[in-house]
Design an enzyme around this catalytic site. Structure first.
Site, short mmCIF file in Angstrom:
data_model
loop_
_atom_site.label_atom_id
_atom_site.label_comp_id
_atom_site.label_asym_id
_atom_site.label_seq_id
_atom_site.Cartn_x
_atom_site.Cartn_y
_atom_site.Cartn_z
N HIS A 1 16.33 -69.35 -21.66
CA HIS A 1 15.72 -68.02 -21.65
C HIS A 1 15.20 -67.66 -23.04
O HIS A 1 14.10 -67.12 -23.19
CB HIS A 1 16.76 -67.01 -21.17
CG HIS A 1 16.23 -65.64 -20.92
ND1 HIS A 1 17.03 -64.62 -20.53
CD2 HIS A 1 14.99 -65.10 -21.01
CE1 HIS A 1 16.31 -63.52 -20.38
NE2 HIS A 1 15.07 -63.78 -20.67
N TYR B 1 17.81 -64.50 -10.14
CA TYR B 1 17.91 -65.95 -10.33
C TYR B 1 17.78 -66.67 -8.99
O TYR B 1 18.13 -66.14 -7.95
CB TYR B 1 19.25 -66.33 -10.97
CG TYR B 1 19.57 -65.56 -12.21
CD1 TYR B 1 18.83 -65.75 -13.37
CD2 TYR B 1 20.61 -64.63 -12.23
CE1 TYR B 1 19.11 -65.03 -14.53
CE2 TYR B 1 20.90 -63.91 -13.38
CZ TYR B 1 20.16 -64.11 -14.52
OH TYR B 1 20.43 -63.40 -15.65
N HIS C 1 19.80 -69.80 -17.82
CA HIS C 1 20.32 -68.51 -18.28
C HIS C 1 21.85 -68.55 -18.29
O HIS C 1 22.46 -69.48 -17.75
CB HIS C 1 19.92 -67.41 -17.30
CG HIS C 1 18.46 -67.19 -17.16
ND1 HIS C 1 17.79 -66.25 -17.88
CD2 HIS C 1 17.54 -67.79 -16.37
CE1 HIS C 1 16.51 -66.25 -17.54
NE2 HIS C 1 16.33 -67.20 -16.63
N CYS D 1 20.34 -66.25 -24.83
CA CYS D 1 20.77 -66.81 -23.55
C CYS D 1 20.09 -68.16 -23.31
O CYS D 1 18.88 -68.26 -23.51
CB CYS D 1 20.41 -65.80 -22.47
SG CYS D 1 20.40 -66.39 -20.78
N LYS E 1 16.22 -62.91 -27.08
CA LYS E 1 17.36 -63.40 -26.31
C LYS E 1 17.99 -64.61 -27.00
O LYS E 1 17.32 -65.36 -27.70
CB LYS E 1 16.91 -63.83 -24.90
CG LYS E 1 16.24 -62.74 -24.10
CD LYS E 1 17.23 -61.71 -23.64
CE LYS E 1 16.54 -60.67 -22.77
NZ LYS E 1 17.44 -59.62 -22.37
#
Length: 136
Positions: free
Chosen positions: A106, A38, A9, A115, A113
């Site tokens: 991600h 995370y 991420h 990311c 997303k």
């Protein structure tokens, strides 16, 4: 836990700003979560900070938290060499524990997303090939 994915991420914070795991913990608590989602955070200088322990299910990718670990690079889309070296080290350490786990971004698990804003599978393919070559 049966870990099948190692998910990369980014914090999506401004490039160059050196946020920390404590900052992310505060942001996530502000959203009503129990804390940082995370398992580790990689700061701009390459320092790796702990987030959730590996035995605690993450909160970083909807629908996949029970079978994945998440690492977050601080920044949006311009990561330092030190960050990328630390990312490689973190993923290698996790791959020793979870050899069959897929390395992905991600965005690979959520089409809405972008990311971490680089092709994680391609990056890992190159890095792991180079490492394998150097071991021979």
């Amino acid at each position: 836990m049966n870990i099948t994915r190692l998910v990369v991420h980014c914090s999506d914070s401004p490039n160059g700003r050196d946020d920390s795991a404590a900052d992310i913990h505060r942001w996530h608590r502000g959203r009503g979560w129990v804390g940082i989602g995370y398992h580790c955070v990689i700061r701009r200088d390459g320092r790796v900070e702990n987030g959730r322990p590996e035995f605690w299910m993450g909160a970083h990718v909807a629908g996949h938290n029970s079978t994945s670990l998440g690492v977050c690079l601080i920044g949006c889309d311009q990561f330092t060499d030190a960050q990328m070296q630390s990312l490689e080290r973190v993923i290698h350490e996790w791959k020793i524990k979870y050899p069959d786990a897929e390395v992905c971004g991600h965005y690979d698990l959520d089409q809405h997303k972008t990311c971490p804003n680089f092709d994680v599978k391609d990056w890992w393919s190159v890095v792991s090939d180079i490492d394998e070559f150097n071991r021979v």
